[in-house]
Design a protein around this motif. Structure first.
Motif, PDB file in Angstrom:
ATOM      1  N   MET A 130       0.822  -1.216   0.000  1.00 51.68           N
ATOM      2  CA  MET A 130       0.000   0.000   0.000  1.00 51.68           C
ATOM      3  C   MET A 130       0.848   1.253   0.000  1.00 51.68           C
ATOM      4  O   MET A 130       0.351   2.333  -0.315  1.00 51.68           O
ATOM      5  CB  MET A 130      -0.930   0.000   1.226  1.00 51.68           C
ATOM      6  N   ASN A 131       2.125   1.132   0.349  1.00 53.55           N
ATOM      7  CA  ASN A 131       3.003   2.300   0.335  1.00 53.55           C
ATOM      8  C   ASN A 131       3.119   2.859  -1.080  1.00 53.55           C
ATOM      9  O   ASN A 131       3.350   2.125  -2.032  1.00 53.55           O
ATOM     10  CB  ASN A 131       4.388   1.921   0.868  1.00 53.55           C
ATOM     11  N   GLY A 132       2.958   4.185  -1.187  1.00 49.60           N
ATOM     12  CA  GLY A 132       3.031   4.832  -2.487  1.00 49.60           C
ATOM     13  C   GLY A 132       1.709   4.887  -3.221  1.00 49.60           C
ATOM     14  O   GLY A 132       1.611   5.517  -4.268  1.00 49.60           O
ATOM     15  N   ARG A 133       0.687   4.246  -2.681  1.00 53.69           N
ATOM     16  CA  ARG A 133      -0.606   4.222  -3.374  1.00 53.69           C
ATOM     17  C   ARG A 133      -1.345   5.546  -3.248  1.00 53.69           C
ATOM     18  O   ARG A 133      -2.065   5.955  -4.155  1.00 53.69           O
ATOM     19  CB  ARG A 133      -1.473   3.091  -2.816  1.00 53.69           C
ATOM     20  N   TRP A 134      -1.176   6.232  -2.120  1.00 56.40           N
ATOM     21  CA  TRP A 134      -1.905   7.483  -1.890  1.00 56.40           C
ATOM     22  C   TRP A 134      -0.955   8.615  -1.528  1.00 56.40           C
ATOM     23  O   TRP A 134      -1.110   9.271  -0.506  1.00 56.40           O
ATOM     24  CB  TRP A 134      -2.926   7.299  -0.772  1.00 56.40           C
ATOM     25  N   GLY A 135       0.036   8.846  -2.329  1.00 55.60           N
ATOM     26  CA  GLY A 135       0.941   9.971  -2.100  1.00 55.60           C
ATOM     27  C   GLY A 135       1.763   9.821  -0.844  1.00 55.60           C
ATOM     28  O   GLY A 135       2.665   8.989  -0.771  1.00 55.60           O
ATOM     29  N   ASP A 136       1.448  10.611   0.188  1.00 55.25           N
ATOM     30  CA  ASP A 136       2.302  10.644   1.366  1.00 55.25           C
ATOM     31  C   ASP A 136       1.935   9.594   2.411  1.00 55.25           C
ATOM     32  O   ASP A 136       2.546   9.550   3.478  1.00 55.25           O
ATOM     33  CB  ASP A 136       2.232  12.030   2.015  1.00 55.25           C
ATOM     34  N   VAL A 137       0.955   8.742   2.149  1.00 56.13           N
ATOM     35  CA  VAL A 137       0.530   7.746   3.127  1.00 56.13           C
ATOM     36  C   VAL A 137       1.570   6.633   3.235  1.00 56.13           C
ATOM     37  O   VAL A 137       1.992   6.064   2.224  1.00 56.13           O
ATOM     38  CB  VAL A 137      -0.836   7.133   2.752  1.00 56.13           C
ATOM     39  N   THR A 138       1.995   6.335   4.472  1.00 53.44           N
ATOM     40  CA  THR A 138       2.919   5.221   4.697  1.00 53.44           C
ATOM     41  C   THR A 138       2.230   4.159   5.543  1.00 53.44           C
ATOM     42  O   THR A 138       1.466   4.473   6.461  1.00 53.44           O
ATOM     43  CB  THR A 138       4.205   5.673   5.410  1.00 53.44           C
TER      44      THR A 138
END
Length: 212
Positions: free
Chosen positions: A39-47
């Motif tokens: 899921m990392n990188g899927r929504w911009g700054d979300v880690t």
């Protein structure tokens, strides 16, 4: 920031005599770990980070239960929500037959979002810094602190006004003590400037401001 505990439940069986009767929760948890990390990188700054995983009790038993501890970070509340929904969806569709999973939020801290009100406070900080010979810049990081709680309540908030340092949470963490006087002077100047601005503008007299 939001922390989640994912509990995966399988079915115990003797690993040598009748393993086909078991449902391996560790295998389901391992596959779920991969899904979460992707899921990392899927929504911009979300880690998304699976920081801990626990499974099993004995080596000769098909693993009946496993746990994943997942941390999500984002600069916006909507980013946290998107990740939460994706984690819940992944937990609801495990690929190991006979296993199920539940997701529970164990801790949450609101995002310190970049707002026009916070930018206005930052403008005062830059002016106060310029008078002291300091060229201040704004930066976004994945850190979490008391400022998040204050900002989450709708109060314009600046964080990171302390002395210069680095290497956070490591044996090499350091502080440049020569920057302490200038940073104290900056904080005093900013408080004075904000007090003057609030007094001068009747519309802002009831608006609390926090600097940390």
């Amino acid at each position: 920031m939001a922390d989640f505990l994912i509990t995966v439940t399988g079915r115990a069986a003797h690993a040598g005599i009748e393993p086909e009767r078991g449902a391996n929760a560790a295998l389901a948890a391992a596959q779920l770990l991969i899904v979460c990390q992707q899921m990392n990188g899927r929504w911009g700054d979300v880690t998304v980070d699976v920081g801990m995983i626990r499974a099993g009790s004995r080596i000769n038993i098909v693993c009946p239960e496993a746990e994943l501890h997942v941390e999500v970070r984002s600069s916006t509340g909507s980013g946290i929500q998107r990740a939460r929904q994706a984690i819940e969806a992944a937990a609801a569709h495990l690929t190991v037959p006979g296993t199920t999973a539940t997701v529970r939020e164990t801790e949450a801290c609101p995002a310190m979002e970049d707002t026009p009100a916070a930018r206005a406070v930052f403008a005062h900080a830059r002016e106060a810094g310029a008078e002291l010979g300091l060229d201040l810049g704004a930066a976004a990081t994945g850190g979490v602190g008391d400022a998040n709680t204050i900002a989450g309540a709708g109060v314009p908030t600046l964080d990171g006004l302390g002395p210069v340092g680095g290497g956070d949470h490591s044996p090499q963490e350091w502080l440049d003590v020569t920057t302490v006087p200038s940073r104290v002077a900056l904080l005093a100047a900013l408080i004075t400037a904000l007090g003057s601005a609030t007094t001068a503008d009747p519309d802002t007299r009831s608006t609390p401001i926090r600097v940390i």
